[in-house]
Design a protein around this motif. Structure first.
Motif, short mmCIF file in Angstrom:
data_model
loop_
_atom_site.label_atom_id
_atom_site.label_comp_id
_atom_site.label_asym_id
_atom_site.label_seq_id
_atom_site.Cartn_x
_atom_site.Cartn_y
_atom_site.Cartn_z
N PHE A 168 -10.79 5.20 -3.20
CA PHE A 168 -9.34 5.40 -2.84
C PHE A 168 -8.83 4.24 -1.71
N ILE A 169 -9.61 4.06 -0.72
CA ILE A 169 -9.09 3.57 0.48
C ILE A 169 -9.11 1.97 0.16
N LYS A 170 -9.92 1.52 -1.03
CA LYS A 170 -9.89 0.07 -1.28
C LYS A 170 -8.41 -0.28 -2.00
N LYS A 171 -7.65 0.90 -2.30
CA LYS A 171 -6.42 0.46 -2.85
C LYS A 171 -5.18 0.27 -1.92
N TYR A 172 -5.66 0.59 -0.41
CA TYR A 172 -4.60 0.56 0.37
C TYR A 172 -4.33 -0.81 0.66
N ASP A 173 -3.22 -1.14 1.54
CA ASP A 173 -2.96 -2.52 1.91
C ASP A 173 -3.60 -2.97 3.13
N ALA A 174 -4.17 -1.78 3.93
CA ALA A 174 -4.70 -2.28 5.01
C ALA A 174 -5.50 -1.10 5.38
#
Ligand code: UDP
Length: 415
Positions: A168-174
């Motif tokens: 999930f978090i690898k899809k965040y912008d930062a």
């Protein structure tokens, strides 16, 4: 999802703590980010460090001209059970993430995401693992920047949990970590990783200066003898905070300083179902020793009084993302003995602003050393407060966020 109300705060009230350059820089980035819409999202509005910080950060960012909303997600006991295991296992506890638990986690994130349909924010900051999968169920616009803020020590995570979260978090912008060493290995595909240390609000009810007389008066009401030496640990009843180790260290130190008292102070966060069990364990260990005061769910004034009038504060954690209680204690000029782990190491300069300890024995030894050296305590008191003023006030934290927002808005990369 629920909007959290915060009290109004004004940056102008903070200038006496700040260097001129910091004020200029804050105003510079605030001007650039004026009118930007920000959502802060976390699990709870009460209990624990994240809620503590947001109660100050949100109104101060609003005062700087940003439009900031603070949302808490909806959860129930079974969701919090699962997310508590996330918290523990991401900090390294053994165990395998079960399929049922994955489903519970995703169901609640999906349910909460159904509230996001009309969202329109420039920046969405998701705090910690509980709401991290919201993005999975939300169609984000290109201009919207989602940032995952990790408040825990994920340097050696249980990979069964980390791998699940990572998708999930690898899809965040930062993403933001407190320290470089908290980024687990092999996370090269995380875009725009930034490092921001947490902070305290010097003017919050808990941190504004309290006169010693008033602090002692409050301690008397808590059934503490203000004529006798007092050591205090303020933190959730949680194995990582090691309240049982604190009792052992106190008992050892009491062999040398017989009238020593210990206060163990903890609040029950709504997202921490394990708390009660560990509180009972702590009470059993304290047994019939009436010099151990266990104080539960007390208010900010009492916490401030304990941090002001204790001789020494302990934060003997075995793992610690940051440990706001350390900065809070140092700010009040009280020496802090902390576990030699995680974010505590950022705050305690060993022998200068307090002591870092690796064992019960070392902790007991440093308690005795300090109580027998009032001059050393005075020196540490001054050094500790100055360290916090320079590095761990909320204004520095806000500046770090503004810089990150700006860089993401302009170039897609953090500074
Ligand atoms: N706290 C409190 N009352 C208590 C125990 C803790 O107000 O009885 C506050 C404490 O002062 C600090 C926060 O809760 O501001 C705990 O933050 P920390 O980073 O130390 O630990 P966390 O609970 O986030 O792991």
């Amino acid at each position: 999802m629920q909007l959290v109300k915060t009290e109004e705060k004004k940056l102008a009230d903070y200038v006496s703590f700040l260097e001129k350059e910091t004020i200029q820089e804050l105003n510079y980035f605030a001007k650039l980010m004026k009118g930007k819409k920000v959502a802060m999202v976390n699990a709870t509005s009460f209990g624990g460090g994240v809620a503590e910080k947001l109660h100050s950060m949100v109104p101060l960012m609003q005062d700087l001209g940003l439009e900031v909303d603070w949302w808490t997600i909806y959860g129930e006991e079974k969701f919090y059970q699962v997310t508590k295991s996330f918290h523990n296992c991401l900090q390294g506890q053994q165990g395998v993430l079960k399929e049922d638990d994955k489903s519970i986690y995703l169901d609640y994130n999906c349910l909460n995401a159904s509230y996001l349909k009309n969202w329109n924010y420039d920046f969405v900051v998701i705090h910690d693992p509980q709401p991290a999968a919201l993005l999975e169920f939300y169609e984000k616009k290109e201009s919207e920047k989602w940032i995952w803020r990790c408040h825990i020590d994920t340097s050696c995570p249980n990979m069964s949990y980390w791998n699940f979260l990572y998708q999930f978090i690898k899809k965040y912008d930062a993403s933001i970590f407190t320290m470089e060493e908290y980024v687990p290995q092999d996370c090269y595909s995380l875009p725009n990783v930034a490092f921001i240390a947490p902070s305290i609000d010097p003017l919050s009810a808990k941190n504004k200066t309290m006169k010693m007389d008033e602090a002692k008066h409050i301690l008397k009401h808590l059934n503490i003898n203000v004529e006798k030496p007092l050591i205090t640990q303020i933190s959730r009843f949680d194995p990582w905070k090691d309240p049982l180790g604190v009792i052992d260290a106190y008992k050892k130190a009491k062999e040398v300083i017989p009238d020593l008292q210990l206060a163990l102070v903890g609040s029950m966060a709504t997202d921490d179902p394990e708390g009660w069990g560990y509180l009972f364990k702590t009470l059993r260990k304290a047994g019939e020793d009436h010099d151990i005061k266990v104080i539960v769910n007390t208010g900010d004034r009492e916490v401030a009084a304990l941090q002001t009038a204790s001789d020494i504060l302990l934060q003997k954690s075995l793992r610690e993302g940051f440990g706001l209680t350390v900065a809070e204690g140092l700010w009040k000029g009280t020496p802090v003995i902390g576990g030699n782990v995680g974010g505590i190491r950022l705050q305690i300069e060993n022998g200068i602003t307090g002591y870092l300890v690796n064992s019960v024995e070392e902790c007991a030894d440093k308690i005795v050393t300090l109580l027998q050296n009032p001059d050393l305590m005075k020196k540490m008191s001054l050094a500790g407060r100055e360290k916090v003023r320079k590095e761990f006030l909320i204004t520095r934290n806000i500046l770090d966020y503004l810089r990150l927002f700006y860089r993401l808005a302009i170039t897609g990369k953090p500074s």
